[in-house]
Design an enzyme around this catalytic site. Structure first.
Site, PDB file in Angstrom:
ATOM      1  CG  LEU A  79      -1.760   1.218   1.523  1.00 46.65           C
ATOM      2  CD1 LEU A  79      -2.896   1.298   0.504  1.00 46.65           C
ATOM      3  CD2 LEU A  79      -2.318   1.169   2.939  1.00 46.65           C
ATOM      4  CB  CYS A  80       2.244   3.684  -1.754  1.00 50.18           C
ATOM      5  SG  CYS A  80       1.724   3.724  -3.485  1.00 50.18           S
ATOM      6  CG  HIS A  81      -0.788   9.365  -1.849  1.00 46.96           C
ATOM      7  ND1 HIS A  81      -0.375  10.599  -2.285  1.00 46.96           N
ATOM      8  CD2 HIS A  81      -2.071   9.540  -1.476  1.00 46.96           C
ATOM      9  CE1 HIS A  81      -1.373  11.468  -2.177  1.00 46.96           C
ATOM     10  NE2 HIS A  81      -2.415  10.839  -1.695  1.00 46.96           N
TER      11      HIS A  81
ATOM     12  CB  ILE B 156      -3.996   5.356   1.570  1.00 44.19           C
ATOM     13  CG1 ILE B 156      -4.852   5.399   2.841  1.00 44.19           C
ATOM     14  CG2 ILE B 156      -3.381   6.701   1.226  1.00 44.19           C
ATOM     15  CD1 ILE B 156      -4.064   5.541   4.113  1.00 44.19           C
TER      16      ILE B 156
END
Length: 113
Positions: A70-72, A99
């Site tokens: 998961l990242c931005h 996210i």
């Protein structure tokens, strides 16, 4: 090719991944991003390791454990997923949209930035 899982489909991936162990969401964002917006572990282990520190900390991760990165927005986590896969991690997916999409699809209380 690394599989892409939308946040809205993550629950199904988590159920399926349990056949290989306790699933983990690996958040590869920077500490200041985690302060702005974070997910809550629900049905998975949550681990935060910034992308740039993954190579020297690789031994902290279990190559047999299912991992959803998961990242931005999904680009950095895709790179980490590719890196993990190239190092023998078999059960790795990328959380498509990051996210930002998690906030849209699962939990609107998560800040968007």
């Amino acid at each position: 090719m690394i599989a892409q899982v939308r946040p809205k489909d993550l629950a199904q991936w988590l159920r399926d991944a349990r056949a290989h162990g306790e699933p983990m969401v690996l958040d590869v964002r920077e500490p200041h991003e985690l302060q702005t917006a974070s997910v809550t572990a629900d049905g998975f282990t949550l681990r935060a390791i910034p992308m740039g520190t993954i190579p020297p900390r690789l031994a902290e991760l279990d190559p047999q454990q299912p991992i959803a990165c998961l990242c931005h927005h999904g680009a950095r986590s895709q790179q980490v997923a590719n890196f993990l896969h190239s190092h023998g991690f078999e059960h790795v997916v990328n959380i498509a949209g990051g996210i930002h999409a998690w906030s849209d699809e699962l939990d609107p209380s998560i800040a968007r930035y």
